[in-house]
Write a protein that holds these residues in place. Structure first.
Motif, PDB file in Angstrom:
ATOM      1  N   MET A   1      61.937  -0.125  37.402  1.00 17.81           N
ATOM      2  CA  MET A   1      60.566   0.043  36.975  1.00 17.81           C
ATOM      3  C   MET A   1      59.649  -0.381  38.117  1.00 17.81           C
ATOM      4  O   MET A   1      59.880  -1.405  38.743  1.00 17.81           O
ATOM      5  N   GLU A   2      58.620   0.411  38.334  1.00 12.19           N
ATOM      6  CA  GLU A   2      57.670   0.098  39.398  1.00 12.19           C
ATOM      7  C   GLU A   2      56.607  -0.858  38.874  1.00 12.19           C
ATOM      8  O   GLU A   2      56.182  -0.771  37.725  1.00 12.19           O
ATOM      9  N   VAL A   3      56.197  -1.778  39.735  1.00 13.44           N
ATOM     10  CA  VAL A   3      55.150  -2.741  39.404  1.00 13.44           C
ATOM     11  C   VAL A   3      54.177  -2.782  40.570  1.00 13.44           C
ATOM     12  O   VAL A   3      54.591  -2.856  41.724  1.00 13.44           O
ATOM     13  N   THR A   4      52.884  -2.714  40.237  1.00 15.07           N
ATOM     14  CA  THR A   4      51.873  -2.750  41.286  1.00 15.07           C
ATOM     15  C   THR A   4      50.653  -3.535  40.812  1.00 15.07           C
ATOM     16  O   THR A   4      50.378  -3.601  39.613  1.00 15.07           O
ATOM     17  N   SER A   5      49.952  -4.128  41.752  1.00 13.94           N
ATOM     18  CA  SER A   5      48.728  -4.853  41.412  1.00 13.94           C
ATOM     19  C   SER A   5      47.508  -3.939  41.488  1.00 13.94           C
ATOM     20  O   SER A   5      46.394  -4.367  41.236  1.00 13.94           O
ATOM     21  N   THR A   6      47.732  -2.665  41.805  1.00 11.90           N
ATOM     22  CA  THR A   6      46.643  -1.696  41.868  1.00 11.90           C
ATOM     23  C   THR A   6      46.574  -0.907  40.566  1.00 11.90           C
ATOM     24  O   THR A   6      47.455  -1.013  39.713  1.00 11.90           O
ATOM     25  N   GLU A   7      45.544  -0.065  40.429  1.00 15.83           N
ATOM     26  CA  GLU A   7      45.356   0.688  39.192  1.00 15.83           C
ATOM     27  C   GLU A   7      46.315   1.861  39.039  1.00 15.83           C
ATOM     28  O   GLU A   7      46.471   2.393  37.938  1.00 15.83           O
ATOM     29  N   THR A   8      46.939   2.268  40.119  1.00 15.15           N
ATOM     30  CA  THR A   8      47.865   3.397  40.082  1.00 15.15           C
ATOM     31  C   THR A   8      49.094   3.078  40.913  1.00 15.15           C
ATOM     32  O   THR A   8      49.101   2.144  41.705  1.00 15.15           O
ATOM     33  N   VAL A   9      50.120   3.887  40.746  1.00 20.27           N
ATOM     34  CA  VAL A   9      51.306   3.808  41.594  1.00 20.27           C
ATOM     35  C   VAL A   9      51.101   4.815  42.713  1.00 20.27           C
ATOM     36  O   VAL A   9      50.879   6.002  42.432  1.00 20.27           O
ATOM     37  N   PRO A  10      51.111   4.378  43.955  1.00 26.86           N
ATOM     38  CA  PRO A  10      50.855   5.306  45.061  1.00 26.86           C
ATOM     39  C   PRO A  10      51.756   6.540  45.009  1.00 26.86           C
ATOM     40  O   PRO A  10      52.966   6.437  44.817  1.00 26.86           O
ATOM     41  N   GLY A  11      51.124   7.706  45.101  1.00 26.62           N
ATOM     42  CA  GLY A  11      51.855   8.960  45.108  1.00 26.62           C
ATOM     43  C   GLY A  11      52.272   9.464  43.737  1.00 26.62           C
ATOM     44  O   GLY A  11      52.959  10.478  43.635  1.00 26.62           O
ATOM     45  N   ARG A  12      51.907   8.770  42.691  1.00 24.58           N
ATOM     46  CA  ARG A  12      52.280   9.156  41.319  1.00 24.58           C
ATOM     47  C   ARG A  12      51.031   9.226  40.455  1.00 24.58           C
ATOM     48  O   ARG A  12      50.067   8.502  40.683  1.00 24.58           O
ATOM     49  N   ASP A  13      51.064  10.078  39.442  1.00 18.89           N
ATOM     50  CA  ASP A  13      49.971  10.177  38.486  1.00 18.89           C
ATOM     51  C   ASP A  13      50.374   9.518  37.180  1.00 18.89           C
ATOM     52  O   ASP A  13      51.516   9.631  36.740  1.00 18.89           O
ATOM     53  N   VAL A  14      49.427   8.828  36.566  1.00 18.33           N
ATOM     54  CA  VAL A  14      49.667   8.203  35.265  1.00 18.33           C
ATOM     55  C   VAL A  14      49.467   9.258  34.184  1.00 18.33           C
ATOM     56  O   VAL A  14      48.418   9.886  34.103  1.00 18.33           O
ATOM     57  N   ALA A  15      50.491   9.467  33.370  1.00 16.08           N
ATOM     58  CA  ALA A  15      50.423  10.439  32.285  1.00 16.08           C
ATOM     59  C   ALA A  15      49.879   9.805  31.011  1.00 16.08           C
ATOM     60  O   ALA A  15      49.162  10.447  30.253  1.00 16.08           O
ATOM     61  N   GLU A  16      50.208   8.524  30.792  1.00 13.75           N
ATOM     62  CA  GLU A  16      49.816   7.872  29.545  1.00 13.75           C
ATOM     63  C   GLU A  16      49.790   6.356  29.730  1.00 13.75           C
ATOM     64  O   GLU A  16      50.683   5.778  30.355  1.00 13.75           O
TER      65      GLU A  16
END
Length: 104
Positions: A1-16
């Motif tokens: 599972m990816e974890v980031t302190s930013t609003e998005t995962v770089p290079g990926r789009d949030v679907a839900e």
């Protein structure tokens, strides 16, 4: 599972967005360690016992947060944050929280 302190995962789009997930732990300090750290406080320098306590607490809080995220079917947790606080004398709470999301 990816974890980031930013609003998005770089290079990926949030679907839900699946909501907030969190994990916490409360740890007490060791009396012997408190004494040794008190002596160190007189001469200065890093309080390694406390550094380890907080590091271990942070790791456990993240593991618990990720377990909750997996239960929701998340692919990632974004906006990871940490908070600490004193719960009782000689104890500290570590809280990790973020937003569980599914990625496209």
């Amino acid at each position: 599972m990816e974890v980031t302190s930013t609003e998005t995962v770089p290079g990926r789009d949030v679907a839900e967005s699946l909501g907030i997930v969190r994990g916490n732990t409360v740890r007490s300090r060791n009396v012997g360690s408190d004494f040794a750290q008190g002596l160190k406080n007189i001469v200065g320098g890093e309080l390694k016992g406390y550094t380890k306590l907080l590091g271990d607490s942070r790791d456990e809080a993240v593991e618990r947060m990720l377990a909750e995220a997996e239960e929701t079917g998340a692919d990632a947790v974004v906006n990871l944050r940490f908070e600490t606080g004193s719960v009782a004398q000689n104890s500290v709470e570590m809280l990790a929280y973020g937003t569980a999301v599914r990625l496209e």
